[in-house]
Design a protein around this motif. Structure first.
Motif: not given
Ligand code: URA
Ligand code: SF4
Length: 214
Positions: A50-53, A56-58, A63-65, A89-91, A185-187
């Motif tokens: 994905g892109e980045q947290p 919520v992820e932070d 990731p992706f929660v 994961t994220n970039a 695409i990104h969600p």
């Protein structure tokens, strides 16, 4: 500056996950709760980037929660994929955002090229451990991290590509075995779209080809 000096050589996923909390490879660690590393089995067949947290992820450290993660979970389910078998994961591992007003949610900002490249040693290290057969790039940031700046998700989504040989900077991934990459695409683009149903259906179609044993 890059993350390279912070990444343990030949680290296991647990070692990498512990070390990323000390990364100062770019400025993004400032004003975050924590780094968010990838999650999933170390022998996963499919690795999703994905892109980045987000906000919520932070806060939760996974990731992706958040809202985009819910869209992604639904897309995986419709495409016949089981999230728990994949490595996600994220970039970029820290949440980039504008400072929030008191009590307001922090607003996401896309990472720039310098931050994507600075964080890439963590992504490379994850690939070197997981060695996936299939790779999913979610959105432009992931595609730029994996393929280089010239890739256009809008034009090339859903097309299976030999990777890393199709990348502009394959030397970054030279220790990673050849895999098949699909970009979609990104969600969070689904959440922002006027026509959510059509965007979502397109994403599911892009992901459907990833099912299967090899
Ligand atoms: N968006 C991403 O790209 N990654 C996450 O982990 C959450 C939202
Ligand atoms: Fe390190 Fe990546 Fe965080 Fe920047 S975003 S400090 S490179 S982990």
């Amino acid at each position: 500056m890059t993350a390279a000096e912070f990444v343990p050589d030949h680290g296991s996923l647990d070692e990498l996950r512990a070390a990323v909390q000390g990364c100062r490879g770019c400025e993004l660690y400032k004003d975050t709760t924590q780094a968010v590393f990838g999650e999933g089995p170390g022998d996963a067949r499919i690795l999703v980037v994905g892109e980045q947290p987000g906000d919520v992820e932070d806060r939760r450290g996974r990731p992706f929660v958040g809202p985009a993660g819910k869209v992604l979970d639904r897309a995986f389910a419709e495409a016949g994929l089981d999230r728990t078998t994949m490595y996600l994961t994220n970039a970029v591992k820290h949440f980039k955002h504008r400072p929030a007003a008191a009590g307001k949610r922090q607003l996401h900002q896309s990472p720039d090229r310098g931050e994507i490249v600075a964080c890439r040693p963590w992504l490379v290290a994850e690939f070197e451990v997981v060695r996936p057969a299939r790779v999913v790039a979610l959105g432009a940031t992931a595609a730029k991290a994996l393929l280089g700046p010239g890739f256009r998700v809008t034009k090339q989504h859903g097309v299976p590509l030999p990777w890393p040989s199709s990348a502009d900077r394959p030397e970054d991934f030279k220790g990673v075995p050849e895999a098949v990459l699909v970009a979609t695409i990104h969600p969070s683009a689904v959440l922002r779209a006027d026509d959510r149903e059509a965007m979502f259906a397109g994403m599911v179609e892009d992901l459907t080809g990833l099912r299967g044993p090899a």
